[in-house]
Scaffold this motif. Structure first.
Motif, PDB file in Angstrom:
ATOM      1  N   ILE A  59       0.841  -1.197   0.000  1.00  0.00           N
ATOM      2  CA  ILE A  59       0.000   0.000   0.000  1.00  0.00           C
ATOM      3  C   ILE A  59       0.879   1.251   0.000  1.00  0.00           C
ATOM      4  O   ILE A  59       0.632   2.208  -0.722  1.00  0.00           O
ATOM      5  CB  ILE A  59      -0.948   0.026   1.216  1.00  0.00           C
ATOM      6  N   MET A  60       1.934   1.239   0.794  1.00  0.00           N
ATOM      7  CA  MET A  60       2.822   2.406   0.866  1.00  0.00           C
ATOM      8  C   MET A  60       3.573   2.617  -0.446  1.00  0.00           C
ATOM      9  O   MET A  60       4.043   3.708  -0.722  1.00  0.00           O
ATOM     10  CB  MET A  60       3.794   2.258   2.029  1.00  0.00           C
ATOM     11  N   LYS A  61       3.676   1.580  -1.268  1.00  0.00           N
ATOM     12  CA  LYS A  61       4.335   1.702  -2.565  1.00  0.00           C
ATOM     13  C   LYS A  61       3.477   2.476  -3.557  1.00  0.00           C
ATOM     14  O   LYS A  61       3.941   2.852  -4.617  1.00  0.00           O
ATOM     15  CB  LYS A  61       4.637   0.313  -3.146  1.00  0.00           C
ATOM     16  N   GLY A  62       2.197   2.677  -3.239  1.00  0.00           N
ATOM     17  CA  GLY A  62       1.338   3.459  -4.113  1.00  0.00           C
ATOM     18  C   GLY A  62       0.678   2.662  -5.217  1.00  0.00           C
ATOM     19  O   GLY A  62       0.753   3.034  -6.381  1.00  0.00           O
ATOM     20  N   LEU A  63       0.056   1.565  -4.860  1.00  0.00           N
ATOM     21  CA  LEU A  63      -0.642   0.750  -5.852  1.00  0.00           C
ATOM     22  C   LEU A  63      -1.799   1.512  -6.484  1.00  0.00           C
ATOM     23  O   LEU A  63      -2.395   2.374  -5.854  1.00  0.00           O
ATOM     24  CB  LEU A  63      -1.218  -0.508  -5.179  1.00  0.00           C
ATOM     25  N   ASP A  64      -2.126   1.135  -7.714  1.00  0.00           N
ATOM     26  CA  ASP A  64      -3.298   1.743  -8.328  1.00  0.00           C
ATOM     27  C   ASP A  64      -4.549   1.206  -7.627  1.00  0.00           C
ATOM     28  O   ASP A  64      -4.514   0.188  -6.933  1.00  0.00           O
ATOM     29  CB  ASP A  64      -3.346   1.488  -9.832  1.00  0.00           C
TER      30      ASP A  64
ATOM     31  N   PRO B   7      -7.486  -0.351  -8.440  1.00  0.00           N
ATOM     32  CA  PRO B   7      -7.978  -1.731  -8.594  1.00  0.00           C
ATOM     33  C   PRO B   7      -7.084  -2.752  -7.861  1.00  0.00           C
ATOM     34  O   PRO B   7      -7.577  -3.669  -7.216  1.00  0.00           O
ATOM     35  CB  PRO B   7      -7.969  -1.968 -10.101  1.00  0.00           C
ATOM     36  N   MET B   8      -5.770  -2.562  -7.961  1.00  0.00           N
ATOM     37  CA  MET B   8      -4.849  -3.488  -7.286  1.00  0.00           C
ATOM     38  C   MET B   8      -4.966  -3.337  -5.775  1.00  0.00           C
ATOM     39  O   MET B   8      -4.935  -4.317  -5.039  1.00  0.00           O
ATOM     40  CB  MET B   8      -3.416  -3.225  -7.739  1.00  0.00           C
ATOM     41  N   ARG B   9      -5.122  -2.111  -5.302  1.00  0.00           N
ATOM     42  CA  ARG B   9      -5.308  -1.862  -3.867  1.00  0.00           C
ATOM     43  C   ARG B   9      -6.551  -2.561  -3.357  1.00  0.00           C
ATOM     44  O   ARG B   9      -6.530  -3.208  -2.318  1.00  0.00           O
ATOM     45  CB  ARG B   9      -5.453  -0.345  -3.646  1.00  0.00           C
ATOM     46  N   ASP B  10      -7.645  -2.432  -4.104  1.00  0.00           N
ATOM     47  CA  ASP B  10      -8.901  -3.059  -3.691  1.00  0.00           C
ATOM     48  C   ASP B  10      -8.779  -4.577  -3.664  1.00  0.00           C
ATOM     49  O   ASP B  10      -9.273  -5.236  -2.761  1.00  0.00           O
ATOM     50  CB  ASP B  10     -10.040  -2.634  -4.611  1.00  0.00           C
ATOM     51  N   ARG B  11      -8.093  -5.130  -4.654  1.00  0.00           N
ATOM     52  CA  ARG B  11      -7.902  -6.592  -4.703  1.00  0.00           C
ATOM     53  C   ARG B  11      -7.048  -7.043  -3.520  1.00  0.00           C
ATOM     54  O   ARG B  11      -7.348  -8.050  -2.880  1.00  0.00           O
ATOM     55  CB  ARG B  11      -7.246  -6.982  -6.030  1.00  0.00           C
ATOM     56  N   LEU B  12      -5.990  -6.310  -3.233  1.00  0.00           N
ATOM     57  CA  LEU B  12      -5.141  -6.644  -2.095  1.00  0.00           C
ATOM     58  C   LEU B  12      -5.935  -6.576  -0.794  1.00  0.00           C
ATOM     59  O   LEU B  12      -5.792  -7.440   0.069  1.00  0.00           O
ATOM     60  CB  LEU B  12      -3.936  -5.712  -2.022  1.00  0.00           C
TER      61      LEU B  12
ATOM     62  N   ILE C 138      -6.910   3.768   4.108  1.00  0.00           N
ATOM     63  CA  ILE C 138      -7.051   3.812   2.652  1.00  0.00           C
ATOM     64  C   ILE C 138      -7.952   2.676   2.175  1.00  0.00           C
ATOM     65  O   ILE C 138      -8.879   2.879   1.398  1.00  0.00           O
ATOM     66  CB  ILE C 138      -5.674   3.698   1.961  1.00  0.00           C
ATOM     67  N   LEU C 139      -7.659   1.479   2.635  1.00  0.00           N
ATOM     68  CA  LEU C 139      -8.399   0.316   2.134  1.00  0.00           C
ATOM     69  C   LEU C 139      -9.786   0.189   2.735  1.00  0.00           C
ATOM     70  O   LEU C 139     -10.719  -0.228   2.060  1.00  0.00           O
ATOM     71  CB  LEU C 139      -7.602  -0.959   2.378  1.00  0.00           C
ATOM     72  N   GLY C 140      -9.913   0.552   4.003  1.00  0.00           N
ATOM     73  CA  GLY C 140     -11.211   0.430   4.651  1.00  0.00           C
ATOM     74  C   GLY C 140     -12.191   1.491   4.195  1.00  0.00           C
ATOM     75  O   GLY C 140     -13.392   1.276   4.156  1.00  0.00           O
TER      76      GLY C 140
END
Length: 150
Positions: free
Chosen positions: A64-69, A71-76, A140-142
């Motif tokens: 997450i800290m790497k700055g995923l886009d 869609p990838m963030r949501d999948r993770l 971010i993810l929640g």
């Protein structure tokens, strides 16, 4: 490549030997994994070294800290939540001996919070070579927290 790593940093040249590939090829593959936040990368004696990410903080936070886009963030987020809620929580709950225990020491821990004067805090910060600020992965993810991301 990740199966050749453990939690202790290993230089890319050493991983290349284990993998039976050229150092440049190993470096390229390891860097690609590190850039995705899949493994940890750090400079050691002028050469990059790599390790598996620890569970806390690590597997969830680093990508997450790497700055995923998005869609990838949501999948993770979905994968992490499924892993944590189903498998990891079950493993931790059934560990024998328990991984987390309360040990009575029969003394109180002070609830006071010390607020340091600027001069003391700034001297502490001057001793550090690297200072980083990252967005809060959970927030971010929640997407359900009104607190600041940083």
């Amino acid at each position: 490549m990740a199966t050749l790593l453990d939690f202790k940093l290993q230089k890319a040249s050493d991983v290349a030997k284990k993998a039976g590939i050229e150092p440049d090829e190993a470096l390229q593959k390891l860097e690609a994994m590190a850039n995705r936040g899949s493994i940890l990368a750090k400079m050691v004696d002028g050469e990059y070294a790599y390790a598996l990410l620890p569970n806390y903080p690590g597997l969830f936070e680093y990508p997450i800290m790497k700055g995923l886009d998005e869609p990838m963030r949501d999948r993770l987020a979905q994968l992490w939540h499924a892993y944590y809620m189903k498998d990891m929580a079950a493993e931790l709950a059934s560990a024998d001996p328990p991984w987390n225990r309360i040990i009575t020491v029969e003394s109180a821990i002070s609830a006071e919070i010390e607020i340091l004067p600027y001069e003391v805090a700034s001297r502490m910060m001057e001793k550090n070579e690297v200072i980083a600020v990252a967005n809060c992965p959970c927030r971010i993810l929640g997407r359900n927290c009104e607190k600041p991301l940083e």
